[in-house]
Design a protein around this motif. Structure first.
Motif, PDB file in Angstrom:
ATOM      1  N   THR A 179       1.012  -1.286   0.019  1.00 45.16           N
ATOM      2  CA  THR A 179       0.000   0.100   0.212  1.00 45.16           C
ATOM      3  C   THR A 179       0.747   1.151  -0.121  1.00 45.16           C
ATOM      4  O   THR A 179       0.654   2.229  -0.875  1.00 45.16           O
ATOM      5  CB  THR A 179      -0.834  -0.109   1.031  1.00 45.16           C
ATOM      6  N   GLN A 196      -7.116   9.670  -1.385  1.00 42.70           N
ATOM      7  CA  GLN A 196      -8.312   8.722  -1.262  1.00 42.70           C
ATOM      8  C   GLN A 196      -7.724   7.327  -0.453  1.00 42.70           C
ATOM      9  O   GLN A 196      -8.092   6.999   0.578  1.00 42.70           O
ATOM     10  CB  GLN A 196      -8.963   8.413  -2.249  1.00 42.70           C
ATOM     11  N   MET A 197      -6.602   6.837  -1.071  1.00 42.70           N
ATOM     12  CA  MET A 197      -5.992   5.696  -0.545  1.00 42.70           C
ATOM     13  C   MET A 197      -5.171   5.941   0.799  1.00 42.70           C
ATOM     14  O   MET A 197      -5.512   5.250   1.954  1.00 42.70           O
ATOM     15  CB  MET A 197      -4.870   5.342  -1.455  1.00 42.70           C
ATOM     16  N   GLN A 200      -8.162   6.075   3.529  1.00 45.25           N
ATOM     17  CA  GLN A 200      -8.511   4.793   3.703  1.00 45.25           C
ATOM     18  C   GLN A 200      -7.648   3.863   4.650  1.00 45.25           C
ATOM     19  O   GLN A 200      -8.197   3.296   5.467  1.00 45.25           O
ATOM     20  CB  GLN A 200      -8.822   4.079   2.392  1.00 45.25           C
ATOM     21  N   LEU A 201      -6.509   4.187   4.266  1.00 41.62           N
ATOM     22  CA  LEU A 201      -5.505   3.585   5.218  1.00 41.62           C
ATOM     23  C   LEU A 201      -5.509   4.161   6.657  1.00 41.62           C
ATOM     24  O   LEU A 201      -5.525   3.178   7.679  1.00 41.62           O
ATOM     25  CB  LEU A 201      -3.998   3.764   4.509  1.00 41.62           C
ATOM     26  N   HIS A 203      -8.205   5.155   7.899  1.00 42.88           N
ATOM     27  CA  HIS A 203      -9.457   4.682   8.544  1.00 42.88           C
ATOM     28  C   HIS A 203      -9.223   3.424   9.034  1.00 42.88           C
ATOM     29  O   HIS A 203      -9.709   2.766  10.037  1.00 42.88           O
ATOM     30  CB  HIS A 203     -10.386   4.697   7.646  1.00 42.88           C
ATOM     31  N   TYR A 204      -8.321   2.265   8.148  1.00 37.14           N
ATOM     32  CA  TYR A 204      -8.273   0.900   8.412  1.00 37.14           C
ATOM     33  C   TYR A 204      -7.193   0.913   9.636  1.00 37.14           C
ATOM     34  O   TYR A 204      -7.566   0.199  10.810  1.00 37.14           O
ATOM     35  CB  TYR A 204      -7.627   0.374   7.207  1.00 37.14           C
ATOM     36  N   ALA A 228     -13.142  -1.550   5.875  1.00 41.41           N
ATOM     37  CA  ALA A 228     -12.043  -0.560   5.754  1.00 41.41           C
ATOM     38  C   ALA A 228     -10.748  -1.304   5.047  1.00 41.41           C
ATOM     39  O   ALA A 228     -10.267  -0.700   4.175  1.00 41.41           O
ATOM     40  CB  ALA A 228     -11.599  -0.058   7.305  1.00 41.41           C
ATOM     41  N   TYR A 229     -10.680  -2.508   5.239  1.00 42.31           N
ATOM     42  CA  TYR A 229      -9.744  -3.290   4.597  1.00 42.31           C
ATOM     43  C   TYR A 229     -10.005  -3.533   3.272  1.00 42.31           C
ATOM     44  O   TYR A 229      -9.037  -3.271   2.395  1.00 42.31           O
ATOM     45  CB  TYR A 229      -9.486  -4.642   5.242  1.00 42.31           C
ATOM     46  N   LEU A 232      -9.513  -0.383   1.332  1.00 41.41           N
ATOM     47  CA  LEU A 232      -8.150   0.074   0.831  1.00 41.41           C
ATOM     48  C   LEU A 232      -7.672  -0.849  -0.141  1.00 41.41           C
ATOM     49  O   LEU A 232      -6.912  -0.287  -0.982  1.00 41.41           O
ATOM     50  CB  LEU A 232      -7.646  -0.204   2.065  1.00 41.41           C
ATOM     51  N   ARG A 236      -6.408   0.305  -4.040  1.00 37.91           N
ATOM     52  CA  ARG A 236      -4.839  -0.401  -4.550  1.00 37.91           C
ATOM     53  C   ARG A 236      -5.085  -1.217  -5.652  1.00 37.91           C
ATOM     54  O   ARG A 236      -4.276  -1.007  -6.715  1.00 37.91           O
ATOM     55  CB  ARG A 236      -4.248  -0.835  -3.536  1.00 37.91           C
TER      56      ARG A 236
END
Length: 364
Positions: A179, A196-197, A200-201, A203-204, A228-229, A232, A236
């Motif tokens: 990631t 965005q990534m 999301q990372l 958040h995860y 969340a995972y 992400l 990717r």
């Protein structure tokens, strides 16, 4: 007075289970007493008659002693001097009550304590008293062994939870490094997608940190972490990954140990969908069938190897064996993890747990 009445009332439900649990051992002890009285002490008219008297007297003793113990001490360990004093009272009382019941059953006049029967009666009472003491010591040791076994189970579960927390504290390096590498590439070429990534990372990682601090979670919380995972991973992998999460609303509060679902989803991505050029779909589904909670992870990835064992104890996949060991320790032997082929392509990983084993406090 009210407190005593309330205490006695709260102990009444304990009586029936205790009497049922002691019934078979008591019957065996009564049979042994009938044999001793008939063939060693040579008392009575014969074995059958002595067996009737032994059953009546011994069962009466069991009922009186168990009821007295529960009313006075409940589930607590009895005070030994008080308990032996109770035995001294209940042993002769059991003899006279049981003698009256047995005499009525065989249809002969009740014979109380007469001078001609004194030696025999005293001998039988002493025998009953010794049997009561022996049975009491047996049950005392059995209760202590049961308490030790329960304590060992709690210690084992606590050890499993400690191992689980260590596992939760570790972010899967493969996923994290890939990631970050993708983020490094996107920062210069697609900054909006990189942002965005990164969001999301974060958040995860927050969801993972929250889960790692608890020994118990719910299916709803586990699905939030999984969402969340997968979110992400979809950023990717792009269009190579689609996913679906299916959790009925009524099952969201269901308690479950953390990090049982997450490794299965990671395996589906890492070993099933990432290596596949065109990618595929990952579906996570929960349902209840025949008293079992069923958690399934479907993927349309590379599928299982035909030459590798996935469902046997000698499986070389340590991650799967770790999950199986935790399932057995937390939920018993009926809980299991199985891997099968998904039709027409891919893998199905399925966890089944008895609903009766789902305790909100698994280490209690």
């Amino acid at each position: 007075m009210t407190t005593n009445a309330t205490t006695i009332a709260s102990r009444l439900p304990l009586i029936a289970p205790e009497l049922l649990r002691g019934l078979v051992p008591t019957m065996l002890i009564n049979l042994l007493c009938a044999v001793v009285v008939t063939y060693l002490m040579r008392i009575g008219a014969g074995f059958v008659e002595n067996l009737v008297f032994s059953m009546c007297i011994g069962t009466t003793a069991m009922v009186l002693i168990d009821c007295g113990r529960i009313f006075l001490w409940g589930k607590d360990e009895p005070n030994k001097p008080g308990f032996f004093l109770m035995l001294l009272i209940f042993a002769p009382l059991s003899f006279f009550i049981g003698n009256a019941i047995a005499s009525a059953l065989i249809g002969r006049p009740i014979e109380w304590f007469t001078l001609s029967q004194a030696n025999n009666t005293i001998g039988i009472i002493v025998l009953i008293l010794l049997v009561c003491v022996g049975a009491t010591l047996f049950y005392w040791n059995r209760e202590k062994m049961a308490a030790l076994e329960a304590r060992n189970v709690i210690i084992e579960k606590q050890a499993v939870q400690a191992q689980l927390q260590m596992l939760q504290a570790q972010i899967e390096p493969h996923m994290l490094f890939n990631t970050l590498a993708t983020l490094q590439t996107l920062i210069s070429t697609e900054p909006i997608r990189a942002q965005q990534m990164l969001d999301q990372l974060i958040h995860y990682l927050r969801a993972t940190l929250s889960t790692s601090r608890s020994t118990q979670t719910s299916l709803g919380q586990e699905f939030e972490l999984t969402k969340a995972y997968l979110g992400l991973m979809s950023l990717r992998m792009g269009l190579r990954l689609t996913y679906s999460l299916q959790l009925p609303d009524e099952l969201k509060p269901t308690p479950i140990a953390p990090m049982l679902l997450q490794p299965l989803v990671e395996n589906a991505i890492r070993h099933g969908l990432e290596p596949k050029v065109e990618g595929g779909d990952c579906t996570v589904r929960v349902n209840v069938h025949d008293g079992m909670l069923i958690v399934s992870v479907f993927d349309t990835g590379m599928g299982l190897s035909t030459t590798t064992s996935y469902n046997k104890p000698e499986s070389i996949h340590l991650g799967l064996e770790n999950i199986r060991a935790r399932l057995d320790a937390l939920y018993g032997p009926l809980a299991e993890l199985t891997l099968t082929h998904n039709i027409p392509q891919g893998t199905v990983a399925q966890i089944t747990i008895p609903l009766t084993a789902l305790d909100p406090n698994p280490t209690r």
